[in-house]
Design an enzyme around this catalytic site. Sequence first.
Site, mmCIF file in Angstrom:
data_model
loop_
_atom_site.group_PDB
_atom_site.id
_atom_site.type_symbol
_atom_site.label_atom_id
_atom_site.label_comp_id
_atom_site.label_asym_id
_atom_site.label_seq_id
_atom_site.Cartn_x
_atom_site.Cartn_y
_atom_site.Cartn_z
ATOM 1 N N ASP A 1 0.869 -1.173 0.000
ATOM 2 C CA ASP A 1 0.000 0.000 0.000
ATOM 3 C C ASP A 1 0.905 1.221 0.000
ATOM 4 O OD1 ASP A 1 -2.020 -1.831 0.345
ATOM 5 O OD2 ASP A 1 -2.817 -0.930 2.168
ATOM 6 N N HIS B 1 5.083 -7.325 -0.412
ATOM 7 C CA HIS B 1 4.824 -8.615 -1.044
ATOM 8 C C HIS B 1 5.496 -8.698 -2.408
ATOM 9 C CE1 HIS B 1 1.345 -9.534 1.766
ATOM 10 N NE2 HIS B 1 1.572 -8.244 1.995
ATOM 11 N N SER C 1 7.564 3.756 5.489
ATOM 12 C CA SER C 1 8.770 4.213 4.797
ATOM 13 C C SER C 1 8.546 4.166 3.302
ATOM 14 C CB SER C 1 9.979 3.388 5.209
ATOM 15 O OG SER C 1 11.163 4.060 4.850
#
Length: 296
Positions: free
Chosen positions: A98, A161, A262
């Site tokens: 995200d 991921h 981050s």
Amino acid sequence: MNIARQLQRLALHEDINFLLTNRVPRAALTRFMGWFSRIRHPWVRGTSMAVWRAFTDLDLSEAKKTAFDSLHDCFVRELRPGLRPVDPRPRVLASPCDAIVGACGRIGDDAGAQVFQAKGFPYPLTDLLGSGARARALIDSLRGGHYVTLRLTSSMYHRFHAPAALTLEHVTYHSGDTWNVNPIALKRIERLFCKNERAALHARLDDGTPLLLVPVAAILVASMRLRAVDVALNAQYRGPHELPCNARYDKGEEMGWFEHGSTILVFTPQGFALCDGIETGHLIRMGEALLQRAPH
């Protein structure tokens, strides 16, 4: 306007934000936060999360857990299954996380393979990855390709991921500073990503195509964990910086996580293009289309 909104607006004021997040003892503050966030006391956890909510748009409705043992437990939360469907098209690289899309575009053909952290602020991949033989070979393969900067805010889901079926072949850990990596700092600090702590993840798609992912740490988050490397990569890490591995991931499979928010930098060789809608400021979720192979 309520107090929370006022605090959020104050935090976005450029000079104040830069002062509060960068003109402070960054390393000491980050070490303290790493310790403090793991305190398992209800009062500490509750107060900390209340402050966090005051400055961000934290939404825990998607979290797998409904209660958290500590602030850190909330930072690294997992999501309920099925909330991030992964684009199944084989030609598409999915977003690993995200994020908000930052700078993106074409990797330069110059010797340093120049890219941008923000408008007017270039940096060469040679500074980001180093001058070793492995880094030089990878940079040679990436010239003329594409890059995307993915910025995770503090309230976002912090796990990342595999953007496609791939094998993680090598990790190079670069120790460094803990500058904030928000847009305000990116417009003021040259070559910021090259200064901060980071890990270069050398991966290869199933057809042999190289792919580079670079998680970059920042203030309060100078720690990252990789499934393939059973150690925390942070300022206290004293092991080797070159970490060979041979970890196979299916598309969408979890590769690791930040201990807060981050940035992840994604680099592809020639033959890929940005998917429709991928531009600076675009909000993307893990699994959505990020880059795609150009048609033959």
